[in-house]
Enzyme design. Sequence first.
Site, PDB file in Angstrom:
ATOM      1  N   SER A 117       0.831  -1.205   0.000  1.00 16.25           N
ATOM      2  CA  SER A 117       0.000   0.000   0.000  1.00 16.25           C
ATOM      3  C   SER A 117       0.868   1.258   0.000  1.00 16.25           C
ATOM      4  CB  SER A 117      -0.964  -0.070   1.180  1.00 16.25           C
ATOM      5  OG  SER A 117      -2.044   0.827   1.024  1.00 16.25           O
ATOM      6  N   ASP A 171     -10.120  -5.170  -3.899  1.00 11.68           N
ATOM      7  CA  ASP A 171      -9.520  -4.188  -2.993  1.00 11.68           C
ATOM      8  C   ASP A 171     -10.386  -2.923  -2.932  1.00 11.68           C
ATOM      9  OD1 ASP A 171      -7.909  -2.298  -1.679  1.00 11.68           O
ATOM     10  OD2 ASP A 171      -6.063  -3.193  -2.449  1.00 11.68           O
ATOM     11  N   HIS A 202      -7.873  -5.741   0.514  1.00  9.15           N
ATOM     12  CA  HIS A 202      -6.629  -5.001   0.741  1.00  9.15           C
ATOM     13  C   HIS A 202      -5.817  -5.739   1.795  1.00  9.15           C
ATOM     14  CE1 HIS A 202      -4.205  -1.436   0.152  1.00  9.15           C
ATOM     15  NE2 HIS A 202      -4.179  -1.171   1.449  1.00  9.15           N
TER      16      HIS A 202
END
Length: 222
Positions: A117, A171, A202
């Site tokens: 991320s 996600d 995610h």
Amino acid sequence: MNQLPFVDVKSPGPTTAAVIWLHGLGDSGHGFAPIVPELRLPAGHGVRFLFPHAPERPVTINNGYVMRAWYDIKTMDLQNRADEEGVRQSATLVQALIDKVIATGVPAEKIMLAGFSQGGVIALHLLPRLPYKIAGVMALSTYMAVPDKLKDEMNTLNKTTPVFCAHGVADPVVPLQAGQAAFNNLKYAGFNVRWQDYRMEHSVCAQEVDDISRFIQQLFGV
């Protein structure tokens, strides 16, 4: 310049390679450190893992709450999500950590940069801008900051460096197309990228952990 503190998972044998793994928003280096035994690398593999902690800063989308973040997020709009100044500051700190590992005797070409991320944003920002060739990059559930500046700022040192881009198809935080856009930007710029998506949100799933392990073993020959 401040040095990044990090969780240090030493190699079981003499250190011959290193992975610097950057966490996501609000996490710390402790978040991903437990993944090392899950990778089931061969005995005496010689790979040291460093999990740095991002600096603490107020994050706009979280009502200014102070947390570990590689950069501020002022909006969830992907075009403007990554605060460019913060990205560049953190990239400088991570590059200093790479330099520190090189100074211990591990050559740049035996160092992999991984990021999840927000951490992946920093890894992808550094890949085309580093002043030396590294072993590889893992960009997990992430996207690219300032893609419009890639062409003007990139060098060719890591054009052949293997880049593993992985993303969850469901996600809700970083949409699949954002990860695909980062992949395509690097691909069209001539970088050595490969893509893999997974049936997850995610996060990181078991199949992905297996693929990460395989990628690390191939890169370092362990």
